[in-house]
Design a protein around this motif. Structure first.
Motif, PDB file in Angstrom:
ATOM      1  N   HIS A  10       0.935  -1.142  -0.099  1.00 27.43           N
ATOM      2  CA  HIS A  10       0.022  -0.095  -0.062  1.00 27.43           C
ATOM      3  C   HIS A  10       0.732   1.287   0.033  1.00 27.43           C
ATOM      4  O   HIS A  10       0.552   2.290  -0.730  1.00 27.43           O
ATOM      5  CB  HIS A  10      -0.796   0.105   1.398  1.00 27.43           C
ATOM      6  N   ASP A  11       1.909   1.262   0.831  1.00 25.99           N
ATOM      7  CA  ASP A  11       2.746   2.351   1.213  1.00 25.99           C
ATOM      8  C   ASP A  11       3.464   2.522  -0.393  1.00 25.99           C
ATOM      9  O   ASP A  11       3.855   4.021  -0.795  1.00 25.99           O
ATOM     10  CB  ASP A  11       3.564   2.358   2.195  1.00 25.99           C
ATOM     11  N   PHE A  12       4.136   1.507  -1.026  1.00 27.23           N
ATOM     12  CA  PHE A  12       4.708   1.668  -2.244  1.00 27.23           C
ATOM     13  C   PHE A  12       3.959   2.090  -3.325  1.00 27.23           C
ATOM     14  O   PHE A  12       4.539   2.887  -3.976  1.00 27.23           O
ATOM     15  CB  PHE A  12       5.244   0.111  -2.613  1.00 27.23           C
ATOM     16  N   ILE A  13       2.662   1.853  -3.414  1.00 22.27           N
ATOM     17  CA  ILE A  13       1.902   2.354  -4.486  1.00 22.27           C
ATOM     18  C   ILE A  13       1.592   3.836  -4.143  1.00 22.27           C
ATOM     19  O   ILE A  13       1.627   4.588  -5.003  1.00 22.27           O
ATOM     20  CB  ILE A  13       0.590   1.636  -4.580  1.00 22.27           C
ATOM     21  N   ALA A  14       1.370   4.095  -2.997  1.00 26.70           N
ATOM     22  CA  ALA A  14       1.071   5.634  -2.527  1.00 26.70           C
ATOM     23  C   ALA A  14       2.438   6.243  -2.906  1.00 26.70           C
ATOM     24  O   ALA A  14       2.180   7.522  -3.520  1.00 26.70           O
ATOM     25  CB  ALA A  14       1.094   5.727  -1.205  1.00 26.70           C
ATOM     26  N   GLU A  15       3.573   5.856  -2.867  1.00 25.37           N
ATOM     27  CA  GLU A  15       4.842   6.616  -3.184  1.00 25.37           C
ATOM     28  C   GLU A  15       4.598   6.809  -4.725  1.00 25.37           C
ATOM     29  O   GLU A  15       4.934   7.990  -5.145  1.00 25.37           O
ATOM     30  CB  GLU A  15       6.043   5.820  -2.729  1.00 25.37           C
ATOM     31  N   TRP A  16       4.297   5.722  -5.463  1.00 30.58           N
ATOM     32  CA  TRP A  16       4.401   5.929  -6.872  1.00 30.58           C
ATOM     33  C   TRP A  16       3.045   6.666  -7.447  1.00 30.58           C
ATOM     34  O   TRP A  16       3.364   7.023  -8.589  1.00 30.58           O
ATOM     35  CB  TRP A  16       4.542   4.572  -7.477  1.00 30.58           C
TER      36      TRP A  16
ATOM     37  N   ALA B 180       2.930 -11.151  -9.933  1.00 26.73           N
ATOM     38  CA  ALA B 180       2.496  -9.818  -9.498  1.00 26.73           C
ATOM     39  C   ALA B 180       2.774  -8.894 -10.450  1.00 26.73           C
ATOM     40  O   ALA B 180       3.462  -8.877 -11.375  1.00 26.73           O
ATOM     41  CB  ALA B 180       3.361  -9.308  -8.207  1.00 26.73           C
ATOM     42  N   PRO B 181       1.853  -7.502 -10.514  1.00 22.90           N
ATOM     43  CA  PRO B 181       2.225  -6.539 -11.748  1.00 22.90           C
ATOM     44  C   PRO B 181       3.669  -6.107 -11.629  1.00 22.90           C
ATOM     45  O   PRO B 181       4.327  -5.998 -10.515  1.00 22.90           O
ATOM     46  CB  PRO B 181       1.395  -5.373 -11.043  1.00 22.90           C
ATOM     47  N   GLY B 182       4.155  -5.769 -12.945  1.00 25.70           N
ATOM     48  CA  GLY B 182       5.416  -5.234 -12.745  1.00 25.70           C
ATOM     49  C   GLY B 182       5.269  -3.581 -12.561  1.00 25.70           C
ATOM     50  O   GLY B 182       4.162  -3.139 -12.954  1.00 25.70           O
ATOM     51  N   LEU B 183       6.200  -3.074 -12.206  1.00 24.88           N
ATOM     52  CA  LEU B 183       6.178  -1.599 -11.869  1.00 24.88           C
ATOM     53  C   LEU B 183       5.815  -0.827 -13.080  1.00 24.88           C
ATOM     54  O   LEU B 183       4.909  -0.066 -13.018  1.00 24.88           O
ATOM     55  CB  LEU B 183       7.342  -1.168 -11.296  1.00 24.88           C
TER      56      LEU B 183
ATOM     57  N   VAL C 131      -0.250 -12.172  -6.630  1.00 23.42           N
ATOM     58  CA  VAL C 131      -0.367 -10.858  -5.740  1.00 23.42           C
ATOM     59  C   VAL C 131      -0.946  -9.665  -6.483  1.00 23.42           C
ATOM     60  O   VAL C 131      -0.272  -9.530  -7.916  1.00 23.42           O
ATOM     61  CB  VAL C 131       0.913 -10.507  -5.331  1.00 23.42           C
ATOM     62  N   ARG C 132      -1.775  -8.883  -6.209  1.00 22.84           N
ATOM     63  CA  ARG C 132      -2.339  -8.062  -7.086  1.00 22.84           C
ATOM     64  C   ARG C 132      -1.655  -6.745  -7.182  1.00 22.84           C
ATOM     65  O   ARG C 132      -1.872  -5.888  -8.046  1.00 22.84           O
ATOM     66  CB  ARG C 132      -4.074  -7.858  -6.731  1.00 22.84           C
ATOM     67  N   CYS C 133      -1.061  -6.515  -6.107  1.00 18.55           N
ATOM     68  CA  CYS C 133      -0.194  -5.044  -6.109  1.00 18.55           C
ATOM     69  C   CYS C 133       1.381  -5.305  -6.374  1.00 18.55           C
ATOM     70  O   CYS C 133       1.916  -6.347  -6.126  1.00 18.55           O
ATOM     71  CB  CYS C 133      -0.402  -4.249  -4.684  1.00 18.55           C
ATOM     72  N   VAL C 134       1.885  -4.156  -6.937  1.00 21.11           N
ATOM     73  CA  VAL C 134       3.284  -4.242  -7.444  1.00 21.11           C
ATOM     74  C   VAL C 134       3.891  -4.182  -6.085  1.00 21.11           C
ATOM     75  O   VAL C 134       3.862  -3.435  -5.371  1.00 21.11           O
ATOM     76  CB  VAL C 134       3.613  -2.825  -8.239  1.00 21.11           C
ATOM     77  N   PRO C 135       4.995  -5.231  -5.971  1.00 15.42           N
ATOM     78  CA  PRO C 135       5.639  -5.179  -4.869  1.00 15.42           C
ATOM     79  C   PRO C 135       7.238  -4.436  -5.052  1.00 15.42           C
ATOM     80  O   PRO C 135       7.649  -4.527  -6.433  1.00 15.42           O
ATOM     81  CB  PRO C 135       5.929  -6.735  -4.548  1.00 15.42           C
TER      82      PRO C 135
ATOM     83  N   VAL D 259       6.732 -10.553  -0.118  1.00 11.87           N
ATOM     84  CA  VAL D 259       7.132 -11.383   0.872  1.00 11.87           C
ATOM     85  C   VAL D 259       5.894 -12.555   1.009  1.00 11.87           C
ATOM     86  O   VAL D 259       4.827 -12.219   0.512  1.00 11.87           O
ATOM     87  CB  VAL D 259       7.613 -10.579   2.022  1.00 11.87           C
ATOM     88  N   GLY D 260       6.295 -13.441   1.949  1.00 14.75           N
ATOM     89  CA  GLY D 260       5.421 -14.695   2.102  1.00 14.75           C
ATOM     90  C   GLY D 260       4.015 -14.082   2.462  1.00 14.75           C
ATOM     91  O   GLY D 260       3.076 -14.678   2.375  1.00 14.75           O
ATOM     92  N   ALA D 261       4.080 -13.223   3.627  1.00 11.30           N
ATOM     93  CA  ALA D 261       2.764 -12.693   4.180  1.00 11.30           C
ATOM     94  C   ALA D 261       2.122 -11.967   3.314  1.00 11.30           C
ATOM     95  O   ALA D 261       0.771 -12.173   3.211  1.00 11.30           O
ATOM     96  CB  ALA D 261       3.221 -11.742   5.343  1.00 11.30           C
ATOM     97  N   GLU D 262       2.609 -11.465   2.221  1.00  7.54           N
ATOM     98  CA  GLU D 262       1.763 -10.689   1.227  1.00  7.54           C
ATOM     99  C   GLU D 262       1.248 -11.586   0.145  1.00  7.54           C
ATOM    100  O   GLU D 262      -0.110 -11.419  -0.236  1.00  7.54           O
ATOM    101  CB  GLU D 262       2.561  -9.584   0.489  1.00  7.54           C
ATOM    102  N   ILE D 263       1.744 -12.707  -0.065  1.00  7.89           N
ATOM    103  CA  ILE D 263       1.330 -13.779  -0.950  1.00  7.89           C
ATOM    104  C   ILE D 263      -0.025 -14.456  -0.179  1.00  7.89           C
ATOM    105  O   ILE D 263      -0.980 -14.646  -0.793  1.00  7.89           O
ATOM    106  CB  ILE D 263       2.275 -14.743  -1.164  1.00  7.89           C
ATOM    107  N   THR D 264       0.300 -14.826   1.009  1.00  7.03           N
ATOM    108  CA  THR D 264      -0.771 -15.350   1.872  1.00  7.03           C
ATOM    109  C   THR D 264      -2.043 -14.469   1.788  1.00  7.03           C
ATOM    110  O   THR D 264      -3.215 -14.978   1.737  1.00  7.03           O
ATOM    111  CB  THR D 264      -0.208 -15.731   3.270  1.00  7.03           C
ATOM    112  N   THR D 265      -1.849 -13.504   2.062  1.00  9.39           N
ATOM    113  CA  THR D 265      -2.882 -12.306   2.411  1.00  9.39           C
ATOM    114  C   THR D 265      -3.553 -12.247   0.998  1.00  9.39           C
ATOM    115  O   THR D 265      -4.759 -12.128   1.097  1.00  9.39           O
ATOM    116  CB  THR D 265      -2.405 -10.916   2.762  1.00  9.39           C
ATOM    117  N   CYS D 266      -3.022 -11.858  -0.018  1.00 14.01           N
ATOM    118  CA  CYS D 266      -3.510 -11.859  -1.197  1.00 14.01           C
ATOM    119  C   CYS D 266      -4.208 -13.177  -1.905  1.00 14.01           C
ATOM    120  O   CYS D 266      -5.152 -13.087  -2.788  1.00 14.01           O
ATOM    121  CB  CYS D 266      -2.607 -11.234  -2.324  1.00 14.01           C
ATOM    122  N   ARG D 267      -3.787 -14.264  -1.144  1.00 21.14           N
ATOM    123  CA  ARG D 267      -4.438 -15.459  -1.605  1.00 21.14           C
ATOM    124  C   ARG D 267      -6.033 -15.425  -1.317  1.00 21.14           C
ATOM    125  O   ARG D 267      -6.704 -16.218  -2.380  1.00 21.14           O
ATOM    126  CB  ARG D 267      -4.077 -16.693  -1.025  1.00 21.14           C
TER     127      ARG D 267
END
Length: 218
Positions: free
Chosen positions: A20-26, A58-61, A113-117, A123-131
Motif C-alpha cells: 500500500h505504501d509503495f503504491i502511494a509513493e508511486w 504480481a504486476p510489474g512496476l 499478488v495484485r499489487c506491485v511489490p 514477501v510470504g505474508a503478502e502472498i498469503t494475504t492476497c490468496r
C-alpha cells in the motif's frame, strides 16, 4: 471499504501495508499511472466462458502497475499475448496498452499478488494475504477446466488456493496435474530475465500452450 468484491481488492486496499505504501509513493511520482491493485483481465463473453485461468506472480512496476491490465507494458506481455493469440486464447493485436482492443477468448488472467511489490518480490505474508482474492477469483468461473501458473510462487499459491499441499504438487515446467477439480499446468515465468538467460525459450512456452489446447479439446 476493503474490497470491491470478494475477488477484487479495492483501489486503496490496506491489507498489505508495505505494498500500500509503495503504491502511494508511486502515485506521487507518476500520477498518470494506474498505481493500484490490478484487476483480473476477463474475456468479453463473461465469467461463464472462462475455461483457462492464467496466474502470474504480481504486476510489474512499469508494466501492469502503470497500465492497469495484467502483463501489459513489459516484455512478459509481448511473449504471453502473442502466444495466446497464436493458440486462439486471444484475438486482436497486442500493442502493450489497455486500449489496444485485444480480447481474451475463453481465458482470464490474474496475479497471485495484485499489487506491485518493491523489486518485484512479494514477501510470504503478502502472498498469503492476497490468496483470499485468488481463491475467490478461481471460484468465479463455473466452467473452469485449467489453470496455468507462471513461475514457482504463482504455482505454490495456486496449489494452496485449490486446497492442496505444495509438497504433493511440486513445481515443474511443463507440469500437468489434477488439483481441486481442475488441471493445473505450470511454466517458468515469461519474464525477460528468464528468456534472456535461456531458462525459458519461446519453444518451451509454446509447448505448454499446446498441451493446454490438447487438454481442453478432450
Amino acid at each position: 471499504m476493503t474490497v470491491l468484491s470478494a475477488s477484487e481488492p479495492s483501489r486503496d486496499c490496506p491489507l498489505c501495508p508495505r505494498l500500500h505504501d509503495f503504491i502511494a509513493e508511486w502515485r506521487q511520482r507518476e500520477p498518470s499511472w494506474f498505481n493500484a491493485p490490478v484487476p483480473t483481465f476477463l474475456p468479453p463473453g463473461g465469467e461463464d466462458t472462462v475455461r483457462l485461468l492464467i496466474v502470474g506472480l504480481a504486476p510489474g512496476l512499469r508494466g501492469a502497475n502503470r497500465t492497469g491490465r495484467p502483463f501489459t507494458g513489459d516484455y512478459a506481455g509481448d511473449l504471453l499475448y502473442s502466444t495466446l493469440i497464436a493458440h486462439g486464447f486471444a484475438r486482436g493485436e497486442f500493442k502493450a496498452r489497455p486500449d489496444d482492443g485485444l480480447e481474451l477468448v475463453g481465458t482470464a488472467i490474474t496475479n497471485a499478488v495484485r499489487c506491485v511489490p518493491p523489486e518485484n518480490k512479494p514477501v510470504g505474508a503478502e502472498i498469503t494475504t492476497c490468496r483470499t482474492f485468488l481463491v475467490s477469483t478461481i471460484a468465479r468461473f463455473p466452467n473452469l477446466r485449467a489453470v496455468l501458473a507462471l513461475g514457482s510462487i504463482a504455482h505454490q499459491s495456486t496449489v494452496r488456493a485449490l486446497g492442496g499441499r505444495v509438497a504433493a504438487y511440486p513445481f515443474k515446467h511443463g507440469g500437468q496435474l489434477p488439483a481441486g477439480g481442475i488441471t493445473l499446468f505450470s511454466s517458468y515465468h515469461c519474464s525477460r530475465y528468464n528468456t534472456n538467460t535461456g531458462v525459458l525459450t519461446e519453444d518451451m512456452f509454446v509447448r505448454v500452450f499446446g498441451d493446454i489446447v490438447a487438454f481442453l479439446e478432450t
